[in-house]
Design an enzyme around this catalytic site. Sequence first.
Site, PDB file in Angstrom:
ATOM      1  N   GLY A 167       0.819  -1.207   0.000  1.00  0.00           N
ATOM      2  CA  GLY A 167       0.000   0.000   0.000  1.00  0.00           C
ATOM      3  C   GLY A 167       0.848   1.251   0.000  1.00  0.00           C
ATOM      4  CG  ASP A 211      -7.320 -12.469   3.209  1.00  0.00           C
ATOM      5  OD1 ASP A 211      -7.143 -11.709   4.174  1.00  0.00           O
ATOM      6  OD2 ASP A 211      -8.447 -12.759   2.773  1.00  0.00           O
ATOM      7  CG  LEU A 224       0.290 -13.488   9.444  1.00  0.00           C
ATOM      8  CD1 LEU A 224       1.088 -12.287   9.929  1.00  0.00           C
ATOM      9  CD2 LEU A 224      -0.687 -13.072   8.351  1.00  0.00           C
ATOM     10  CB  ALA A 273      -0.657   1.075  10.839  1.00  0.00           C
ATOM     11  CE1 TYR A 280      -8.771   2.033   8.192  1.00  0.00           C
ATOM     12  CE2 TYR A 280      -9.235   4.284   8.881  1.00  0.00           C
ATOM     13  CZ  TYR A 280      -8.333   3.301   8.524  1.00  0.00           C
ATOM     14  OH  TYR A 280      -6.982   3.580   8.496  1.00  0.00           O
ATOM     15  CE1 TYR A 289      -1.979 -12.737  20.516  1.00  0.00           C
ATOM     16  CE2 TYR A 289      -4.132 -11.688  20.736  1.00  0.00           C
ATOM     17  CZ  TYR A 289      -3.339 -12.734  20.283  1.00  0.00           C
ATOM     18  OH  TYR A 289      -3.920 -13.760  19.583  1.00  0.00           O
TER      19      TYR A 289
END
Length: 316
Positions: A11, A57, A62, A115, A146, A160
């Site tokens: 991005g 995705d 991951l 972020a 969002y 966490y």
Amino acid sequence: MPTAVVTGGAGFLGSHLCERLLERGFSVLCLDDLCTGSAGNLAGFDGDPRFRLVRHDVTEPLPVDGPVDLVAHLASPASPVDYRRLPIRTMRAGSLGTMHALDLAERCGARFLLASTSEVYGDPQVHPQPEHYRGNVDPVGPRAVYDEAKRYAEALATAYRDERGVRVRIARIFNSYGPRMRSDDGRMVPEFAERALTGRPLEVAGTGAQTRSLCFVDDTVRGLLALAGSDCAEPVNIGGSLELSVLEWAQRIRDLAGSRVPIRRTAAAPGDPGRRCPDLSRAREVLGWEPLVDVDDGLRRTLAWFSERISALQRV
């Protein structure tokens, strides 16, 4: 060689972060499903052996093996055009995507950089916005997917940190701008730049009195890296300090582009915050960070990039 995993690294902001990490000697694994990012943003360093792009995705676990020193989670549609087009994907990136990125950081003992966004403050009733302000967010409004995805991501990252000891760093990013923004993503700077350079009227939503503060991408990334390397476990605002109305930004960008196109008002955007400007006290005190790039210089550099892009498209 330290290793960083950057989700959403193709991005606008993610590609600049990848670039700076490479400059600082990191090996970088970029994970991006390219739903809003572009492999073209990585063209300048995709031949570097220390860099790798994997199309993935983040709502799935991951695919990362080996040691990792930093996990930077930037994956999410980030403009109103995109998150309204992809509302469920936006919510999943903020929830499942954040969880998978945190799981990786926990497994590898890596630092975790989230972020987040100034959107967690909603349409603020406190100005400028300090990190302790809890915000004024409509959970079912037009920007909710969002806003709430990022608020959830902050809460999950904090859980966490507290329960599992992950070294979490949370950046609340205010309007960042610069080269590699998409002209069609609906955000203020690329929209005004593209129109001014192509001779089309600039369109300002509502009265144009709503305010924004801009931060050039180089400063934003410098702030993110300062936070990632710090001991600050609390959210930190990263953004610009010059607050102008949207109408004033339109006039400024038009003038810097050397254009005389008219500025027109359109219908007000639903849920558009009235004022937006960060309180940067914590960033200055804890990180020794503040924006350094002059706004006009940053806008000129951005306009030059868009001008080159437009010329290249016209030559095709």
